[in-house]
Write an enzyme that holds these catalytic residues in place. Structure first.
Site, PDB file in Angstrom:
ATOM      1  N   SER A  74       0.797  -1.229   0.000  1.00  0.00           N
ATOM      2  CA  SER A  74       0.000   0.000   0.000  1.00  0.00           C
ATOM      3  C   SER A  74       0.830   1.280   0.000  1.00  0.00           C
ATOM      4  O   SER A  74       1.607   1.502  -0.908  1.00  0.00           O
ATOM      5  CB  SER A  74      -0.956  -0.039   1.180  1.00  0.00           C
ATOM      6  OG  SER A  74      -1.878   0.991   1.074  1.00  0.00           O
ATOM      7  N   HIS A  75       0.688   2.071   1.051  1.00  0.00           N
ATOM      8  CA  HIS A  75       1.351   3.381   1.102  1.00  0.00           C
ATOM      9  C   HIS A  75       2.789   3.281   1.609  1.00  0.00           C
ATOM     10  O   HIS A  75       3.482   4.290   1.679  1.00  0.00           O
ATOM     11  CB  HIS A  75       0.557   4.310   2.016  1.00  0.00           C
ATOM     12  CG  HIS A  75       0.393   3.726   3.383  1.00  0.00           C
ATOM     13  ND1 HIS A  75      -0.458   2.678   3.642  1.00  0.00           N
ATOM     14  CD2 HIS A  75       1.012   4.001   4.553  1.00  0.00           C
ATOM     15  CE1 HIS A  75      -0.373   2.351   4.922  1.00  0.00           C
ATOM     16  NE2 HIS A  75       0.515   3.127   5.496  1.00  0.00           N
ATOM     17  N   ASP A 107      -2.854   6.350  -3.293  1.00  0.00           N
ATOM     18  CA  ASP A 107      -1.663   5.749  -2.690  1.00  0.00           C
ATOM     19  C   ASP A 107      -1.046   4.657  -3.570  1.00  0.00           C
ATOM     20  O   ASP A 107      -1.448   4.464  -4.719  1.00  0.00           O
ATOM     21  CB  ASP A 107      -1.980   5.203  -1.293  1.00  0.00           C
ATOM     22  CG  ASP A 107      -2.874   3.980  -1.339  1.00  0.00           C
ATOM     23  OD1 ASP A 107      -3.641   3.853  -2.306  1.00  0.00           O
ATOM     24  OD2 ASP A 107      -2.797   3.139  -0.412  1.00  0.00           O
ATOM     25  N   ASP A 154      -1.268   1.445  -3.849  1.00  0.00           N
ATOM     26  CA  ASP A 154      -2.096   0.415  -4.478  1.00  0.00           C
ATOM     27  C   ASP A 154      -3.455   0.935  -4.919  1.00  0.00           C
ATOM     28  O   ASP A 154      -4.322   0.156  -5.329  1.00  0.00           O
ATOM     29  CB  ASP A 154      -2.259  -0.780  -3.537  1.00  0.00           C
ATOM     30  CG  ASP A 154      -2.960  -0.424  -2.234  1.00  0.00           C
ATOM     31  OD1 ASP A 154      -2.829   0.732  -1.792  1.00  0.00           O
ATOM     32  OD2 ASP A 154      -3.642  -1.291  -1.668  1.00  0.00           O
ATOM     33  N   ASP A 193      -6.015   2.427  -3.318  1.00  0.00           N
ATOM     34  CA  ASP A 193      -7.273   2.373  -2.560  1.00  0.00           C
ATOM     35  C   ASP A 193      -7.496   3.594  -1.681  1.00  0.00           C
ATOM     36  O   ASP A 193      -8.594   3.796  -1.175  1.00  0.00           O
ATOM     37  CB  ASP A 193      -7.374   1.065  -1.749  1.00  0.00           C
ATOM     38  CG  ASP A 193      -6.217   0.840  -0.810  1.00  0.00           C
ATOM     39  OD1 ASP A 193      -5.293   1.682  -0.770  1.00  0.00           O
ATOM     40  OD2 ASP A 193      -6.230  -0.189  -0.105  1.00  0.00           O
ATOM     41  N   ARG A 194      -6.480   4.432  -1.487  1.00  0.00           N
ATOM     42  CA  ARG A 194      -6.677   5.635  -0.670  1.00  0.00           C
ATOM     43  C   ARG A 194      -6.910   6.849  -1.545  1.00  0.00           C
ATOM     44  O   ARG A 194      -6.531   6.859  -2.720  1.00  0.00           O
ATOM     45  CB  ARG A 194      -5.444   5.906   0.196  1.00  0.00           C
ATOM     46  CG  ARG A 194      -5.196   4.839   1.204  1.00  0.00           C
ATOM     47  CD  ARG A 194      -4.070   5.248   2.135  1.00  0.00           C
ATOM     48  NE  ARG A 194      -3.869   4.195   3.119  1.00  0.00           N
ATOM     49  CZ  ARG A 194      -3.371   4.376   4.317  1.00  0.00           C
ATOM     50  NH1 ARG A 194      -2.988   5.591   4.695  1.00  0.00           N
ATOM     51  NH2 ARG A 194      -3.221   3.371   5.150  1.00  0.00           N
ATOM     52  N   LYS A 213     -11.576  -0.312  -0.235  1.00  0.00           N
ATOM     53  CA  LYS A 213     -11.687   1.125  -0.395  1.00  0.00           C
ATOM     54  C   LYS A 213     -11.164   1.487  -1.780  1.00  0.00           C
ATOM     55  O   LYS A 213     -10.436   0.706  -2.388  1.00  0.00           O
ATOM     56  CB  LYS A 213     -10.964   1.872   0.718  1.00  0.00           C
ATOM     57  CG  LYS A 213      -9.480   1.557   0.890  1.00  0.00           C
ATOM     58  CD  LYS A 213      -8.971   2.294   2.122  1.00  0.00           C
ATOM     59  CE  LYS A 213      -7.475   2.127   2.318  1.00  0.00           C
ATOM     60  NZ  LYS A 213      -7.150   0.949   3.153  1.00  0.00           N
TER      61      LYS A 213
HETATM   62  C1  VG1 Z   1      -3.681   1.680   8.263  1.00  0.00           C
HETATM   63  C2  VG1 Z   1      -4.897   2.564   8.459  1.00  0.00           C
HETATM   64  C3  VG1 Z   1      -6.162   1.755   8.252  1.00  0.00           C
HETATM   65  C4  VG1 Z   1      -6.128   1.101   6.871  1.00  0.00           C
HETATM   66  C5  VG1 Z   1      -4.864   0.284   6.726  1.00  0.00           C
HETATM   67  C6  VG1 Z   1      -4.725  -0.313   5.343  1.00  0.00           C
HETATM   68  O1  VG1 Z   1      -3.675   0.656   9.233  1.00  0.00           O
HETATM   69  O2  VG1 Z   1      -4.885   3.151   9.730  1.00  0.00           O
HETATM   70  O3  VG1 Z   1      -7.281   2.595   8.399  1.00  0.00           O
HETATM   71  O4  VG1 Z   1      -7.254   0.276   6.693  1.00  0.00           O
HETATM   72  O5  VG1 Z   1      -3.731   1.089   6.969  1.00  0.00           O
HETATM   73  O6  VG1 Z   1      -4.744   0.667   4.371  1.00  0.00           O
HETATM   74  P1  VG1 Z   1      -2.789   0.713  10.567  1.00  0.00           P
HETATM   75  O7  VG1 Z   1      -3.028  -0.600  11.245  1.00  0.00           O
HETATM   76  O8  VG1 Z   1      -1.383   0.968  10.151  1.00  0.00           O
HETATM   77  O9  VG1 Z   1      -3.315   1.883  11.355  1.00  0.00           O
HETATM   78  V1  VG1 Z   1      -3.725   0.499   3.032  1.00  0.00           V
HETATM   79  O10 VG1 Z   1      -4.139   1.707   1.928  1.00  0.00           O
HETATM   80  O11 VG1 Z   1      -2.270   0.539   3.780  1.00  0.00           O
HETATM   81  O12 VG1 Z   1      -4.068  -1.033   2.470  1.00  0.00           O
HETATM   82 CO    CO Z   2      -3.562   1.326   0.083  1.00  0.00          CO
END
Ligand code: VG1
Ligand code: CO
Length: 544
Positions: free
Chosen positions: A113-114, A278, A280, A282-283, A377
């Site tokens: 992801s990010h 982001d 991948d 989804d954000r 998302k």
């Molecule tokens: C973070 C965010 C959470 C989100 C998750 C995955 O998790 O707070 O809201 O669903 O990332 O998003 P954490 O456990 O680090 O707080 V992504 O776009 O990284 O798949």
């Molecule tokens: Co993501």
């Protein structure tokens, strides 16, 4: 087809976190590490044998190698067909779309992801169930249990699979269909949104937008949809070429890491609308002229305006937000007479509610919003929602939000992240809070009076499953809140997240600066958790 059975030993650290298994690339590159996890997915998901698997990733470093390994293991496992995005690519929302559209028996998404990408950065793998959503906890726990008992895995031998040519090829009995990663997703967007109206908005000559793909997966999606289909000017999409290391940056669309569009949307030459997604896809972050839309407000505004959007014109059936997300959406739900659910952090908790048609829209404070169109998302979906809304209402972003506050009140909101702190210290800090929860209710903290204090437990209203220890909530009598939790997506040390929310009904106070408004709560949050003495940090790493 020649196949090998390889002896292996369990790794002890393969428990998926908030969103799949995320580790440093170097960890995934250890012999058998990826293979063990993939075999554990296959062995626990009965329908995959003889079934269809979707596969794709965000294009980060190791995506290609991992795709090759997974396809060979799928063939050895007796999977009948793999549908894979060209180049091994699929954004997370597109993967969810593909799983649903082609009714696959699940999907594997390769993404962290990010988190940054590259040989010394992060990689990740996640299994999504046939509804297109991230595996619920029962499934991830079963996979984890399998990783602790694994002794061998199977893999087909042979030449490299051609992931770059669209079309079908075979590996033994299994067929591999390489698809264009964008087409199915783009078609779905066209069903939901009024593309004609958005096209008119771009053609009006009065509306300029920038979309920052952050050198990540959404570049090709945004170019196809925004520039080629909706008529946005060439150059609307910036940083649109996906790179394995995301250009060395954090592909995290917030005010710090997506600063380029913050600048483009401020000052005299500001564009009318700016957005980012982001790693991948989804954000999303959404900005108006000199105006940042908090993700929590974005969800509330979407809920209040959904009837104006083609795909939701028949009305929405309910909304859900993750626990740390501000309560702005709750107020909209109340006034519309809709159900509103508070779930733990992570998209996997929305799946049952969406499947059971209890909710249509859902979101998280962490720049995530989505709907029942898929089970992840969806960054570009959110951007298109906003574009459609701007085209219908013919008003600037800031006016839409300020009108919303006037009607519902404003939930001031900020999040403080303390990244890379010592894990033991972080866990002790959380335990210290837990130990004092019962002392708090009824007592004053600064000018606030504590209404309730708990460690959030969620009981899924659809299947009754219970998830404990989902974060410390401290609620005050005026509706303000402080929430503490530890991140479940990091790969180094621990990250403490402190979420702060203050409700302000009086429009005379709505234009105040967020950080100034939040200072009293910030001070309480810091001292209550003894953040500085326990972590050695006087200030957070990132404030959003
Ligand atoms: C973070 C965010 C959470 C989100 C998750 C995955 O998790 O707070 O809201 O669903 O990332 O998003 P954490 O456990 O680090 O707080 V992504 O776009 O990284 O798949
Ligand atoms: Co993501």
């Amino acid at each position: 087809m020649e196949m090998s059975t390889v002896n292996t030993q369990p790794f002890s650290d393969q428990r998926p976190g908030t969103s799949g298994l995320r580790k440093k690339v170097k960890v995934f590159q250890q012999p058998h590490y990826l293979e063990n996890f993939v075999q554990s997915i296959f062995d626990t998901q009965q329908d995959l044998k003889g079934g269809i698997l979707a596969l794709g990733g965000d294009g980060r470093y190791y995506n290609r190698e991992a795709s090759q390994i997974i396809i060979r293991m799928a063939a050895a496992h007796g999977i009948s067909k793999v549908i894979v995005g060209q180049g091994g690519l699929l954004s997370t929302p597109a993967a969810s779309c593909v799983i649903r559209k082609y009714k696959t028996d699940g999907g594997i998404i390769l993404s962290a992801s990010h988190n940054p990408g590259g040989p010394d950065e992060d990689f990740g793998i996640k299994f999504n169930t046939p509804n297109g959503g991230p595996a619920p906890e029962g499934v991830t726990e079963a996979i984890y249990a399998a990783t602790k008992a694994i002794s061998e895995y199977r893999i087909a031998n042979g030449e490299e699979i051609d992931l770059d040519s669209i079309g079908t090829q075979t590996l033994g009995e299994m067929s591999i269909e390489v698809i264009d990663p964008v087409t199915d997703y783009a078609e779905l967007m066209q069903e939901i949104f009024d593309f004609k109206r958005i096209h008119q908005l771009f053609n009006s000559g009065m509306f300029v937008m920038r979309f920052d793909a952050m050198h990540a997966i959404t570049g090709p999606y945004a170019k196809r949809i925004l520039e080629e289909t909706l008529g946005a000017a060439p150059g609307t999409v910036i940083n649109g070429k996906p790179k394995e290391d995301f250009g060395g940056g954090h592909p995290d669309p917030n005010l710090v890491h997506a600063n380029e569009i913050v600048v483009l949307s401020s000052g005299l030459d500001a564009v009318d609308f700016a957005a980012a997604s982001d790693g991948d896809g989804d954000r999303n972050m959404v900005l108006g002229r000199d105006f940042f839309v908090t993700p929590s407000d974005s969800l509330a505004v979407m809920a209040a305006n959904a009837h104006l959007i083609k795909g939701y014109s028949d009305g929405i059936c309910g909304v859900a937000r993750s626990m740390p997300t501000s309560q702005a959406a709750d107020r909209v739900a109340e006034s519309l007479g809709l159900e509103c659910y508070e779930t733990p952090t992570g998209w996997k908790f929305f799946g049952n509610l969406l499947d059971a048609k209890r909710i249509t829209l859902c979101g998280e404070e962490s720049f995530g919003s989505g709907s029942d169109h898929i089970r992840e998302k969806d960054g570009l979906w959110a951007v298109l929602f906003w574009l459609n809304l701007l085209a219908v209402r013919q008003e600037p972003v800031d006016k839409i939000i300020k009108d919303h506050w006037r009607q519902f009140g404003r939930n001031f909101y900020t999040r403080y992240d303390y990244e890379g702190i010592d894990k033991t210290a972080a866990e002790a800090l959380m335990q210290h809070l837990r130990d004092h929860l019962t002392d708090l209710p009824g007592n004053p903290l600064g000018d606030y009076s504590v209404d309730y204090a708990d460690d959030f437990t969620y009981t899924d209203p659809v299947d009754g499953s219970v998830s404990k220890n989902q974060g410390i909530r401290i609620g005050f009598s005026d509706g303000s809140r402080i929430v503490y939790r530890l991140s479940g997506t990091g790969t180094e040390g621990a990250t403490l997240r402190v979420y702060l929310e203050a409700y302000e009904p009086d429009p005379a106070n709505h234009d105040k600066e967020t950080q100034a408004v939040m200072q009293p709560l910030v001070a309480i949050a810091k001292s209550l958790a003894e953040i500085e003495s326990r972590t050695g940090r006087s200030e957070p790493t990132v404030i959003t």
